[in-house]
Design a protein around this motif. Structure first.
Motif: not given
Length: 540
Positions: A147-152, A136-138, A129-131
């Motif tokens: 930066v466009r788009g999301q990772l993972g 989400a913050e990163l 949960a912490e990670w």
């Protein structure tokens, strides 16, 4: 009563009647604000300078797109769309979409995001949960850093249907699609070169004969159900047409399109296309384009009087009499066999209109104006229902849309014995809040303006910035660009003691607008004779 008393009473009554007809000061102020392009529904924000601690209350435009809500903001948005359409329609060079090089900050955030992802994958339940919160913050910081788009992000499994073409649709040959987006250059016999583009209009098929005012000749025979379903799925049909068009003509077709209703209330499409496509090719693509809706059948309702009820124990809707849980959305889709027919097939009508257009001509300006003609109106306001027949036609279409599912999450699926996707308590068939069910949308729930990604190479924000830069350049002032993160903003309550009345704020904005317009006119054309005389008089 004496004659003098009668005269006195008439005078008093006349003055009262005259006062009742006197215009309200607030109404005049609002009309003046509209005339000068001032937003009449501004949003108040408290702006705090994080460097100095100073704070002030500012008003920003509401940003409404409908003139019935805020005419100045709606007109501003319409003008931006006109600029966007004109900028991209007759480009002579390919728009540049080369990504900017990554900054050191962006690289560092990606590295931190990578470490967080690895830690999440190797963590147990207590640390996960912490990670996730850190990730989400990163992600938010990456978006803020440009930066466009999301990772993972894991994509949900996609349900695949057979791609075999329908037997009642013509074949559509495919060609390799090149990266070209601009139109070809043609040379006349005189040696003059030109690069034309196109203005295309597509309509849906007929649901029954209609009169000149758009109402059915025989209302009882008019196919309102098919009209409702076509309107709901019109946006998907447009997507399919664009996809087929690009595959058929062999280049990356770019477009600026607007959706509006015909007088018969069926949506139709006006589209500015960069480059030219022959009418014969357009006719083939239109004939071969269709959109199949692979949804559970909605021809006959399962529940009418006694609707399913929510059961807290199972977290699902159940039959009110038997307590049996209704099939889920995925279960209902699994019941559709490969040999079954789709619940609906949307197609364009055979009639279409295609015109060649040259840049800078009256025809181009006329077409751009037509594309933006109804953008400040809701769908139902494009053609006013002024007769009883027209009002009845609207009512019957709205009634046909009432229980027609508009999406997989629509509450109307309970009426047909299926739990909607993402089910939750409180759903009632006939009371879906989707746009397609609202009388103001007449079944069309998609976007009114459709613009391809490579149309002008700019976003609406870019076009807005261009307009601001033009003004500052004419005035000879430097555009204000506050440092990122310099200010913080929060909404101001109407009860805030520091918030001035709306009428006072509107008067300030009108005065500022008048002064701004005077300065702009003086910078463009020089001072007026009246201003010169006033300046000379003060000097003497």
């Amino acid at each position: 009563m004496t004659s003098e008393q009668l005269k006195a009473q008439a005078v008093v009554g006349g003055s009262r009647a005259g006062r009742a007809r006197m215009p309200l000061a607030r109404k005049i102020l609002e009309e003046s604000a509209i005339q000068h392009g001032v937003c009449i529904r501004p949003v108040s924000l408290r702006r705090v300078d994080l460097a100095t601690g100073a704070e002030e209350i500012i008003d920003i435009p509401c940003g409404a797109t409908l003139s019935s809500v805020c005419p100045p903001c709606a007109e501003t948005k319409r003008q931006l769309r006109i600029d966007q359409c004109r900028t991209g329609w007759h480009l002579e060079q390919e728009p540049d979409f080369t990504p900017d090089p990554a900054t050191e900050e962006q690289r560092l955030l990606v590295e931190l995001r990578s470490q967080a992802q690895k830690s999440l994958d190797n963590s147990d339940g207590s640390e996960a949960a912490e990670w996730k919160e850190t990730i989400a913050e990163l992600n938010a910081e990456l978006a803020a850093a440009g930066v466009r788009g999301q990772l993972g992000v894991e994509r949900a499994a996609r349900r695949v249907r057979s791609t075999r073409r329908r037997q009642d649709a013509s074949e559509l040959p495919k060609r390799p699609v090149s990266a070209r987006t601009i139109g070809k250059v043609y040379e006349a016999a005189s040696g003059k070169k030109f690069r034309p583009s196109m203005f295309l209009t597509l309509t849906l098929d007929s649901y029954g004969k209609v009169t000149k005012d758009g109402t059915p000749v025989q209302p009882a025979a008019y196919d309102y159900q098919r009209a409702a379903r076509d309107a709901i799925h019109f946006a998907r049909l447009i997507d399919r047409f664009i996809q087929n068009l690009r595959r058929f003509v062999g280049f990356d077709v770019q477009y600026f399109a607007a959706v509006e209703p015909q007088r018969r209330l069926a949506p139709h499409l006006h589209m500015a296309i960069r480059g030219t496509i022959s009418r014969a090719e357009l006719r083939e693509v239109i004939a071969a384009t269709y959109h199949q809706v692979w949804w559970p059948s909605t021809d006959e309702p399962v529940y009418v009087d006694q609707l399913p009820v929510w059961h807290d124990g199972t977290g699902a809707y159940v039959d009110a009499d038997t307590g049996e849980v209704l099939p889920t959305w995925d279960q209902a889709l699994d019941e559709i066999k490969p040999d079954d027919e789709p619940s609906h097939v949307a197609r364009f009508g055979r009639q279409f209109d295609a015109q060649g257009v040259l840049a800078g001509t009256k025809e181009a300006n006329r077409a751009i104006g037509y594309l933006a003609k109804y953008l400040t109106k809701s769908v139902d306001q494009c053609h006013e229902a002024s007769t009883d027949h027209q009002r009845d036609h609207v009512s019957q279409l709205v009634e046909a849309l009432r229980y027609e599912p508009c999406s997989p999450t629509c509450a109307n699926w309970l009426r047909y014995g299926v739990q909607p996707k993402n089910v939750r308590p409180g759903l009632t068939p006939g009371a879906c809040r989707g746009k397609a069910h609202k009388p103001t949308h007449l079944g069309y729930g998609g976007r009114r303006v459709l613009v391809s990604r490579k149309w002008s190479g700019k976003t609406l924000t870019d076009h807005k910035t261009d307009r601001k830069n033009w003004v500052t350049e004419v005035l000879g002032v430097e555009p204000q660009k506050p440092a990122p993160g310099r200010y913080s903003f929060e909404y101001v309550s109407r009860d805030d003691a520091k918030l001035k009345p709306l009428t006072v704020r509107l008067m300030h904005r009108i005065a500022e607008r008048i002064e701004w317009r005077r300065q702009l006119d003086a910078a463009r054309h020089g001072p007026t004779d009246q201003e010169i005389s006033a300046t000379t008089g003060r000097a003497e």
